[in-house]
Enzyme design. Structure first.
Site, short mmCIF file in Angstrom:
data_model
loop_
_atom_site.label_atom_id
_atom_site.label_comp_id
_atom_site.label_asym_id
_atom_site.label_seq_id
_atom_site.Cartn_x
_atom_site.Cartn_y
_atom_site.Cartn_z
CB CYS A 210 -0.99 -0.06 1.17
SG CYS A 210 -2.25 1.24 1.08
CG HIS B 73 -4.25 -3.31 2.59
ND1 HIS B 73 -3.20 -2.94 3.39
CD2 HIS B 73 -4.87 -2.18 2.24
CE1 HIS B 73 -3.18 -1.63 3.52
NE2 HIS B 73 -4.18 -1.13 2.82
CD GLU C 275 -2.27 -6.11 4.92
OE1 GLU C 275 -1.80 -6.44 3.81
OE2 GLU C 275 -2.44 -4.91 5.25
#
Ligand SMILES: NC(=O)CC[C@H](N)C(=O)O
Length: 199
Positions: free
Chosen positions: A77, A181, A183
């Site tokens: 990001c 993202h 994650e």
């Protein structure tokens, strides 16, 4: 395998650490230069505003070592954006690893279809290149939160569309960057992080 997440006070680092835990890898959070230079893999995270994040990075002196790292590095990001030449956000000079300039989605024009800035939510990635996307399919969904983007360039390894095509991911030598993202991108994101661990 030693994995470090660079901790410079501008990261969503815990959610990244948890994502690697789910893959069975304990990532070390650190701003220690020696530890970062010795690691096998390095994550460069970032959330928030570009100029203040860059200021924190410079205060820690980490801006000097990151471009010289030789092991695989993954910017996430804002981390990816700071690896570019510059960002329009806060008129910020970047690390100059990726040869492109980060700019803002123009709101409300020329974004078509009433798209809002920031883009928050799930979107598709396409034109996937490199082993980072091994096992990921064209048009799989990833999760993003951002107002700024890197245009398509020679280093683009994945494309997303939000009113226009832009770089969902970049790569140059041992450096990788993702605008999304991983994650927070469910199974697809986990696969991408796992692929990074195998580089
Ligand atoms: N989610 C974020 O932290 C966004 C990073 C950057 N400020 C952008 O809007 O693109």
């Amino acid at each position: 395998m030693k994995l470090v997440i660079i901790d410079y006070g501008a990261g969503n680092i815990q959610s990244i650490q948890f994502a690697f835990q789910r893959l069975g890898v304990d990532a070390v959070l650190t701003h220690d230069k020696e530890e970062i230079m010795k690691a096998d893999k390095v994550i460069f995270p970032g959330v928030g505003e570009a100029s203040s994040a860059m200021q924190k990075l410079c205060e820690s002196g980490l801006d000097k070592i990151i471009p010289d790292l030789k092991q695989p590095v993954l910017g996430i990001c804002l981390g990816m954006q700071l690896m570019c030449n510059s960002s329009e956000e806060g008129d910020t000079k970047g690390l100059g690893i990726f040869d492109t300039e980060v700019v803002k989605f123009k709101s409300p024009q020329p974004l078509k279809g009433g798209l809002k800035v920031p883009q928050i939510g799930w979107n598709e990635i396409k034109n996937l290149k490199t082993d980072l996307f091994h096992g990921v399919s064209e048009n799989d969904y990833i999760y993003l939160v951002h107002s700024y983007y890197a245009p398509i360039c020679n280093e683009t390894i994945a494309v997303a569309n939000y009113g226009l095509d832009y770089s969902a991911a970049l790569a140059k030598d041992n450096f990788y960057g993702v605008q999304f993202h991983p994650e927070k991108s469910s199974k697809v994101g986990a696969r991408i992080l796992d692929n990074f661990l195998r580089m």
